[in-house]
Design an enzyme around this catalytic site. Structure first.
Site, short mmCIF file in Angstrom:
data_model
loop_
_atom_site.label_atom_id
_atom_site.label_comp_id
_atom_site.label_asym_id
_atom_site.label_seq_id
_atom_site.Cartn_x
_atom_site.Cartn_y
_atom_site.Cartn_z
N HIS A 99 -7.44 1.17 -7.02
CA HIS A 99 -7.25 0.21 -5.43
C HIS A 99 -8.00 -1.06 -6.16
O HIS A 99 -9.02 -1.20 -6.32
CB HIS A 99 -8.37 0.77 -4.35
N ARG A 114 0.76 -1.05 -0.12
CA ARG A 114 -0.11 -0.10 0.03
C ARG A 114 1.11 1.20 -0.06
O ARG A 114 2.08 1.41 1.34
CB ARG A 114 -0.98 -0.11 1.22
N ARG A 163 -14.28 -8.44 0.50
CA ARG A 163 -12.74 -8.03 0.29
C ARG A 163 -11.81 -10.01 0.34
O ARG A 163 -10.65 -9.82 0.13
CB ARG A 163 -11.89 -7.37 0.44
N ASP A 171 -16.97 7.60 -1.42
CA ASP A 171 -15.78 7.26 -0.62
C ASP A 171 -15.60 9.03 -0.37
O ASP A 171 -16.08 9.42 -0.71
CB ASP A 171 -14.65 6.84 -1.89
N GLN A 195 -10.21 -3.72 -3.98
CA GLN A 195 -11.20 -3.17 -3.49
C GLN A 195 -12.06 -3.56 -4.90
O GLN A 195 -13.42 -3.83 -4.49
CB GLN A 195 -10.72 -2.09 -3.62
N CYS A 197 -16.60 1.58 0.20
CA CYS A 197 -15.50 1.40 0.90
C CYS A 197 -14.87 1.00 2.09
O CYS A 197 -13.59 -0.31 2.23
CB CYS A 197 -14.24 1.08 -0.59
N1 CP Z 1 -11.42 0.06 2.23
C1 CP Z 1 -9.88 0.09 2.11
O1 CP Z 1 -9.08 -0.26 1.56
O2 CP Z 1 -9.89 -0.44 3.95
P1 CP Z 1 -8.56 -0.27 4.52
O3 CP Z 1 -8.07 1.82 4.09
O4 CP Z 1 -9.01 0.21 6.13
O5 CP Z 1 -7.34 -0.81 4.20
#
Ligand code: CP
Length: 297
Positions: free
Chosen positions: A129, A102, A284, A220, A132, A256
């Protein structure tokens, strides 16, 4: 040496592969025991520059459920803070079977992927992402009452990484997307180009126009991690894009998470009977388990 298969965006898989991945996600969800030894002896390194709840826990639990192991690496507690991405990723590649990363910047993701000798999975960056989107597509497929080619998803607010990945995924499956953003906050050009080429994307200036005829309404955060210094101007730009019970109507609601209550969405919407946010979060786990097996087997 042959380059490993990475998953940096949905553009890294073909339409057929995406359909296969989603079918496999449904199989993993339905019969998890069947996959309980699929990744025995395999290790995933999970490298985070940013905070996370769902991505971290679902990948770690997923590896355990597949018979493998995951290692959490907080960027700030590693020598990525002092060394070059190349040297650190090449070292990690010697210890583990895959890396989930990430990152703030897509350029860091690409730099890591260019040198990694094991599959690298994008766990979010500023542009994409894709994990997601896999979960979102699985959720949409489960919930829609129509054929995918007649299903419409509206995304309102910031045309961000989540929106970009969903545009590409929906276009691959023939799902129509209607995206409503203020000027200057449109989705990434590469995603827009892909969605338009597949005749699956329409862009709007208002949230009301975007949700018209849609089966799902998705939003989001307006202020992603790293954009905190733009808070004042963003709150002003997005003030007419909040998902309220009135805007949602009888559509399914998707987010998300984490949600910023009173900003992009109201608590009433999150808790409403049309909200499918927790099933979406659960997916997920199933989608990523399928992805891990697909990349590592
Ligand atoms: N939606 C998502 O990626 O959640 P986090 O940022 O908590 O990992």
């Amino acid at each position: 040496m042959e380059k490993p298969r990475h998953f940096l965006s949905l553009l890294d898989v073909s339409q057929k592969e995406l359909s296969e991945l989603l079918a496999m996600s449904a199989r993993v969800k339905k019969n998890p025991k069947k996959f309980s030894r699929s990744l025995e002896g395999k290790t995933l390194a999970m490298l985070f520059q940013k905070t996370s709840t769902r991505t971290r826990v679902s990948f770690e639990a997923g590896m355990t459920q597949l018979g493998g192991h995951a290692i959490f690496l907080d960027w700030r507690a590693t020598n990525f803070t002092r060394g070059a991405i190349k040297d650190e990723i090449l070292s990690i590649s010697r210890y583990v079977d895959a890396i989930m990363f990430r990152a703030y910047k897509n350029s860091d993701m690409v730099e890591a992927a260019n040198v990694s000798t094991v599959p690298l999975i994008n766990g979010l960056d500023n542009l994409w992402h894709p994990c997601q989107a896999l979960a979102d597509l699985l959720t949409i497929k489960e919930k829609t009452k129509k054929p995918l080619s007649k299903t419409t998803v509206a995304f309102v607010g910031d045309g961000n990484n989540v929106c970009n990945s969903l545009i590409v995924g929906c276009a691959m499956l023939g799902i129509h997307m209607r995206v409503g953003t203020p000027e200057g906050y449109e989705p990434y050009g590469k995603a827009v180009e892909f969605g338009k080429k597949k005749n699956c994307l329409k862009l709007f200036r208002s949230a009301e126009d975007a949700v018209e005829g849609a089966d799902f309404a998705y939003t989001d955060t307006w202020i992603s991690m790293g954009e905190e210094n733009e808070r004042k101007e963003r709150l002003h730009a997005f003030q007419d894009y909040r998902v309220t019970p009135h805007l949602l109507g009888n559509r399914f609601f998707m987010h998300c998470l984490p949600a910023h209550i009173g900003e992009e969405v109201t608590r009433e919407v999150l808790d409403s009977k049309n909200s499918i946010i927790y099933g979406q979060a659960e997916n997920r786990l199933h989608a990523q388990k399928a992805l891990l097996v697909w990349l590592l087997k």
